[in-house]
Design an enzyme around this catalytic site. Structure first.
Site, PDB file in Angstrom:
ATOM      1  N   GLU A   1      -4.857   7.225   6.918  1.00 25.33           N
ATOM      2  CA  GLU A   1      -3.807   8.339   6.820  1.00 25.33           C
ATOM      3  C   GLU A   1      -4.412   9.799   6.446  1.00 25.33           C
ATOM      4  OE1 GLU A   1       0.464   8.722   7.871  1.00 25.33           O
ATOM      5  OE2 GLU A   1      -1.058   7.151   7.887  1.00 25.33           O
TER       6      GLU A   1
ATOM      7  N   LYS B   1       2.408   4.446   1.114  1.00 24.50           N
ATOM      8  CA  LYS B   1       2.710   5.025   2.457  1.00 24.50           C
ATOM      9  C   LYS B   1       2.750   6.370   2.294  1.00 24.50           C
ATOM     10  CE  LYS B   1       5.938   4.880   6.545  1.00 24.50           C
ATOM     11  NZ  LYS B   1       5.186   6.145   7.077  1.00 24.50           N
TER      12      LYS B   1
ATOM     13  N   GLU C   1       0.757  -1.260   0.063  1.00 25.36           N
ATOM     14  CA  GLU C   1      -0.002   0.005   0.050  1.00 25.36           C
ATOM     15  C   GLU C   1       0.993   1.276   0.070  1.00 25.36           C
ATOM     16  OE1 GLU C   1      -3.516  -1.838   2.894  1.00 25.36           O
ATOM     17  OE2 GLU C   1      -2.265  -0.259   3.491  1.00 25.36           O
TER      18      GLU C   1
ATOM     19  N   ARG D   1      -1.523   9.494  10.840  1.00 23.98           N
ATOM     20  CA  ARG D   1      -2.405   8.345  10.965  1.00 23.98           C
ATOM     21  C   ARG D   1      -3.610   8.778  12.087  1.00 23.98           C
ATOM     22  NH1 ARG D   1      -0.253   2.395  12.893  1.00 23.98           N
ATOM     23  NH2 ARG D   1      -2.249   1.399  13.011  1.00 23.98           N
TER      24      ARG D   1
ATOM     25  N   ARG E   1      -2.513   9.258  16.122  1.00 21.68           N
ATOM     26  CA  ARG E   1      -1.882   8.187  16.597  1.00 21.68           C
ATOM     27  C   ARG E   1      -1.534   8.180  17.855  1.00 21.68           C
ATOM     28  NH1 ARG E   1       3.800   6.325  13.626  1.00 21.68           N
ATOM     29  NH2 ARG E   1       4.559   5.022  15.083  1.00 21.68           N
TER      30      ARG E   1
ATOM     31  N   ARG F   1       4.755  -3.614  17.699  1.00 19.25           N
ATOM     32  CA  ARG F   1       5.275  -3.541  16.547  1.00 19.25           C
ATOM     33  C   ARG F   1       6.129  -4.645  16.057  1.00 19.25           C
ATOM     34  NH1 ARG F   1       7.611   1.540  14.711  1.00 19.25           N
ATOM     35  NH2 ARG F   1       7.000   2.405  16.645  1.00 19.25           N
TER      36      ARG F   1
ATOM     37  N   PHE G   1      -6.893   2.393   5.336  1.00 20.17           N
ATOM     38  CA  PHE G   1      -6.542   0.985   5.183  1.00 20.17           C
ATOM     39  C   PHE G   1      -6.603   0.207   6.025  1.00 20.17           C
ATOM     40  CE2 PHE G   1      -3.419   3.736   7.686  1.00 20.17           C
ATOM     41  CZ  PHE G   1      -3.357   3.047   9.046  1.00 20.17           C
TER      42      PHE G   1
END
Length: 435
Positions: free
Chosen positions: A299, A249, A247, A254, A269, A414, A339
């Site tokens: 985003e 970026k 996708e 975000r 975010r 993460r 997304f």
């Protein structure tokens, strides 16, 4: 429960740098906290009044605080300000002013945690003409009844300068230790709700079973899943098992969008409530999201001439603007590129594979100029992905995201199920010379 007990905790936390001791002190305090205070105590321990996602703010600066202390103690404002130059800490200077106070109220009563918290709420909710004077009087009333040590920590809480060294990890472990809860269940409940108050109360009253039942709630942001860096497209494709969803970026901010009928909330975010700053996206969400109750991620991108993206800083300017928002809508138009979908009409989707979540997202969104789906390419071909990567860069975007098609959504994690691919900048050796 007396506020002096909380002040004693703050003092104990300040005196040690050992995380194990800090965790023990917080756990012991939580054990003796009455049930009705459990939802507010965790945030006060962190030196906050509200969760990050709560849009209420105290809106009190140093000058207003000094005025309130002067009103409560009779110590001139100038003397308090000069004291700060010596102590380097307004909290310490407040304590000194309270020790020197000319007189104490005849009807003085010991401060309770509930009274202090309720006063903070009144301060946060004071709006309109005369609100600054009301805030000052609310604070002065607290300082009139505060002991010096209590005044120090009230001031630090108001200014967000607690300095006790307690962060989310210590609080999470303390909740688990206080109520014999499994740390992973405490972590999970917090990742889904971003609400330590709720987590602490459930841990005490419902135990591990209650924590396991905690679900996504509209109005409480989910901690975002994060990505690691990839060396390049080929490495990302290999890490994903030979096939991936690539996708664009976007160079934006975000956001997580929560819709409950006509009520739409947007979180950054960092889980800050930025709803008021982007009303055009709110209206678009009401009309373009097909579910009445839904949580989606995307985003937010500032759009320039010819539809090219503008740098991230332009979106930040939108977030920070509180007045003349209509003017900013004209100057800095934005679009939302979605997304992911995390929740739809009572169904949590975070344990659904990404391939399926993307399909559900496509079904849930009617695209227009304000809300679009993130441009995506699913491929096994490194050549195809490289071409897509170059096209993204030529269009002015940051690079690509690569996502495992079978990956579930892991709040706060993460890992390598999401990878970001962008040009490597030159390494620089730098020295911080100001902060």
């Amino acid at each position: 429960m007396r506020y002096s007990e909380l002040a004693n905790l703050y003092r104990s936390l300040e005196k040690t740098t050992l995380k194990t001791l800090k965790t023990k002190f917080v756990a012991d305090f939580l054990k003796k906290t009455p049930d009705e205070l459990l939802e507010i105590i965790p945030y006060l321990i962190l030196g906050k009044v509200f969760p990050d996602w709560d849009e209420r703010e105290l809106g009190v600066g140093e000058k207003l605080l000094v005025k309130a202390v002067a009103m409560a103690t009779g110590v001139p404002e100038k003397e308090i300000e000069n004291s700060v130059k010596d102590t380097g800490d307004l909290g310490e200077s407040v304590a000194l002013a309270l020790k020197r106070r000319r007189q104490k109220s005849f009807f003085s009563q010991p401060l309770t945690i509930k009274r202090v918290y309720n006063t903070f709420v009144k301060i946060a909710e004071a709006q309109g003409e005369g609100s600054q004077d009301r805030k000052m009087k609310y604070l002065a009333n607290l300082f009139m009844d505060a002991e010096p040590e209590e005044g120090k920590y009230i001031a630090r809480t108001v200014l967000g300068t607690m300095r006790t060294g307690v962060a989310e990890g210590i609080l999470r472990d303390a909740i688990a230790g206080a109520f014999n809860a499994r740390p992973e269940l405490v972590e999970r409940a917090y990742m889904l709700t971003s609400d330590f108050g709720q987590v602490a109360r459930v841990a005490k009253l419902e135990g591990n079973e209650g924590l396991a039942r905690v679900q996504i709630q509209i109005g409480k942001p989910i901690r975002p899943m994060l990505a690691q860096n990839a060396a390049g497209v080929k490495d990302a494709l290999m890490e994903m098992g030979g096939e991936a969803a690539f996708e664009i970026k976007y160079d934006g901010a975000r956001v997580q969008v929560h819709r409950d009928g006509d009520r739409v909330i947007i979180y950054s975010r960092r889980l800050e409530n930025v709803t008021r700053s982007i009303p055009e996206i709110i209206e678009a969400a009401k009309s373009q999201l097909k579910h009445e109750r839904i949580i989606v991620e995307g985003e937010l991108v500032a759009v320039g001439e010819g539809g090219r993206p503008r740098p991230f800083q332009y979106v930040l300017r939108r977030f920070r603007r509180k007045y003349n928002i209509e003017e900013m809508i004209e100057r800095i138009p934005v679009e939302l590129n979605l997304f992911d979908i995390l929740y739809a009409d009572g169904e949590a989707l975070i344990d659904t594979p990404f391939r399926e979540r993307r399909r559900r997202l496509k079904e849930a969104v009617e695209e227009n100029e304000r809300i679009k789906l993130a441009v995506q390419l699913v491929t096994k071909s490194a050549e195809e992905a490289e071409k897509f990567y170059k096209e993204a860069l030529e269009l002015g975007h940051e690079g690509l995201m690569a996502k495992r098609l079978d990956a579930v959504y892991e709040p706060g994690n993460r890992g390598k199920k999401w990878l970001k691919i962008k040009p490597t900048m030159e390494d620089l050796d730098l020295v911080i010379i100001g902060a």
